[in-house]
Design a protein around this motif. Sequence first.
Motif, PDB file in Angstrom:
ATOM      1  N   PHE A 332       0.884  -1.175   0.000  1.00  0.00           N
ATOM      2  CA  PHE A 332       0.000   0.000   0.000  1.00  0.00           C
ATOM      3  C   PHE A 332       0.919   1.221   0.000  1.00  0.00           C
ATOM      4  O   PHE A 332       1.665   1.432   0.951  1.00  0.00           O
ATOM      5  CB  PHE A 332      -0.911  -0.017   1.223  1.00  0.00           C
ATOM      6  N   ILE A 333       0.868   1.973  -1.093  1.00  0.00           N
ATOM      7  CA  ILE A 333       1.876   3.017  -1.286  1.00  0.00           C
ATOM      8  C   ILE A 333       1.211   4.394  -1.334  1.00  0.00           C
ATOM      9  O   ILE A 333       0.271   4.608  -2.103  1.00  0.00           O
ATOM     10  CB  ILE A 333       2.648   2.792  -2.603  1.00  0.00           C
ATOM     11  N   GLU A 334       1.702   5.292  -0.513  1.00  0.00           N
ATOM     12  CA  GLU A 334       1.167   6.658  -0.508  1.00  0.00           C
ATOM     13  C   GLU A 334       2.209   7.602  -1.094  1.00  0.00           C
ATOM     14  O   GLU A 334       3.383   7.542  -0.719  1.00  0.00           O
ATOM     15  CB  GLU A 334       0.840   7.070   0.936  1.00  0.00           C
ATOM     16  N   ASP A 335       1.767   8.417  -2.029  1.00  0.00           N
ATOM     17  CA  ASP A 335       2.665   9.415  -2.620  1.00  0.00           C
ATOM     18  C   ASP A 335       2.800  10.565  -1.626  1.00  0.00           C
ATOM     19  O   ASP A 335       1.831  11.234  -1.298  1.00  0.00           O
ATOM     20  CB  ASP A 335       2.037   9.928  -3.923  1.00  0.00           C
ATOM     21  N   ILE A 336       4.006  10.771  -1.117  1.00  0.00           N
ATOM     22  CA  ILE A 336       4.159  11.815  -0.094  1.00  0.00           C
ATOM     23  C   ILE A 336       4.940  12.996  -0.633  1.00  0.00           C
ATOM     24  O   ILE A 336       5.525  13.771   0.117  1.00  0.00           O
ATOM     25  CB  ILE A 336       4.815  11.252   1.187  1.00  0.00           C
TER      26      ILE A 336
END
Lengths: 714, 121
Positions: A332-336
Amino acid sequence: MEKPLRNRVSGNIPAKPVHAIIRKASLKVAVIYLLLGGAWILFSDRILLWYFEEPDLLTRVQTVKGWFFVSATALLLAFLVSRYMRQAYREDALLEEIISHIPIYVFWKDTKGRYLGCNQRFASVAGVGNRENIVGKTDYDLTWRKEDAEPIRSNDFMVMRTGKPLLDVEENQLQADGKVATFLTSRVPLKGDSDEALGVLGICSDISRRKREEEEIRESRDRAEAIVDAALDAIVEMDEAGSVIGWNKRAEEIFGRSAGEMPGRPLAATLIPERYRAAHEKGLRRFLETGEGPILDRRIQVSALHRDGHEVPVELAVTATRRHGAYCFTAFIEDITERKRGEKALRESRKRFRDLVERINDWVWEVDRDGVYTYASPRVRDLLGYEPKEMIGRTPFDFMPEPEAQRVMVAFRDLKEKRQAFSALENTNLHKDGHLVVLETSGVPFFDEKGNLLGYRGVDRDITERKQAEETLRESDRMKTEFVRTVAHEFRTPLTSIQGFSELLLTREDLPAEQRREFLSYIHQRAIALAGIVSDLLDIARIEEGHALPLTTETCTIREIFDQLGVFLQATASQQRVEISLAGEDASLVVDKPKLGQVLENIVSNALKFSAEDSPVKIRGAMEGEFYRVSVTDRGIGMTSEQLKKVFDKFYRADASQTAIEGVGLGMSIVRNIVEAHDGRIEVDSEPGQGTTVSFTLPREATGHQHKDGKVQN
Amino acid sequence: MKKILIVEDQTDVLKLLSMVLRAEDRQIFLAEKGEDALCIARESRPDVILMDVMLPGEVDGYQATRALKTDPATAGCAIIIMTAKVQEQDRIDAFEAGADDYLGKPFDLADLKSKVEKFLG
């Protein structure tokens, strides 16, 4: 369930051997019967011939025996026929029973596609009621729609035409109960003894429910996919081999790669920057071997590769799940990027404010609601001499002398009660070293979320110098006003003579020529005096503007310079009071002679003015190294140290109330400028009541500062 | 015989005043310092005193005026303060010191004569 069905319908038992076996068995029975019958006739006749010799009797006995044989075989035949008939009937009924009750649909048709029969189950869904009613009907006559009937019939004909079975075809049929059902149908051709097509046998099962369940599963899967796609996080799945197996919409957005191109691609090569790849592969191997995954199920921040090559800062969490006996990894990847940018902006903004706060000349502070310092910027060192940490915990009033502390405390309390901001509040503070510092304080209140006052923040500016400058300016203003009045006064005195004598000359024509001449000379003298004042004023204005006095230098002897005093001394009739003693009278200097005359005249006239009429004024000239020193000493009223400090200030007069002493107050200011323009120095020593000595030096060698052409040099 | 005392430290102005005010029936006294003026006034009781303000020495024109006006012997002398200080405050100072009139420098000769003659009657 499917397999045995397929076997049964496809196991095509050949017709010929069956017939042959039957024929063979029949022949065998006939031969056995012939042999047994023949043997019986021969054997029984022998016995009869042995017992009965009488032909008549023998014939009768033979007839009885014949009837007995016929009766026995008739009985046997009846027994066999009844037995086989019964058995055949029972098998038929059993088959019928099976066909009727198995949970599948069976039908058979002739070569024209007309129904020859079906089981009751089929008859029920076909809407014909009793199964006999179907005989002779075609699919067009049944309950299903024409568009459903057509493919059914075409499949029937295809099987009959090719002679090959057609298995597991899905067909839709509108049933008697109004529902559309999906059937999975298998067809086998019915063939005659000589392989000719006799018709077709069909067996179907209703797979509507299975279809419906499949549909539901698909829908549920689609829904899950939609959720995954709509997720705010990118969701990327990877198998054990490191290939991508899942890639949602958000992943497409973040990494610039479409879901279509991703499955099967190695995740490391497409998503992980080169420098992390080895570690990624090592970690994956380690997990598969040992089951240890230190980065699993934790939020970690890394960089990922965008399609166009730039790196995207991401925060991700990876979970491992087992599926079909193998591991599958879901990230689960969040663009930060934005968060990072925000953090960076915040950091920069903090730094910017910090830099500003620490570099501005003002001292920045924060106090809590009790007025106790909670922050002090390092600049406080320069303003008050304390370290910032020395300020914390103390109040501003601790640094003020009484009664200032009391005054400011009251003012602050009023402001605090009204929650008011304030600006440019002047207050006097004690520097750590004890001197007074005037601060200008501005502050704004700050509050918590509920609106409760937490304290004040603000800046303090050191205005000590400004206050002094203001004071100086006020003093200078006052002096200027005084000066203007003095100038006016100084003008009026000579003007009195000029106006009076000229009026006298104009109105009194009877005056003797000698007297007229005397009056004219008064006018002339006074006009010259006025011109002198004007010239002084202009010099001062020039100095005021920051220009040096223009010098027109020439080489002249000491004597020549001092001779200029003669005219002045004569005019004031004070030759006898002045003692002059000069060393090296013939030595020559490069100076502006008239200006030096002005210097001497000024100093000497002051000495005369500020001392008693009979007290002497001594003028000394002496060589002093590279300089020639001139000093003028009187035994006059002298000056206090206060007066001495201001003696060179322009417009300054030793005592404004000393009205009897003339002077514009420009004299000493101009004198100093002239001496300094010659690269000399001037100093004044004085003792109240004892007298004053003014001395100045002149360089004996011409310096670059002096110009023969008289140009201004700064 | 009318008596006029002129107190003025500038010799040329002193000369101008005596020239202008000289007449057959008048006696002119001259003084350059406040102290001298007081002596002459007490001795000869002039009808009019022309008093400059800025004077060398310890006594200036205002002080001399005040002294003469408080002394019954000389209180009757008309004193005209004569000064280059022409601010409103200077005028007030003059009258507060007890002057009977005020003459600003520079002045018209006619103005001077009329002021003096007014007190001579």
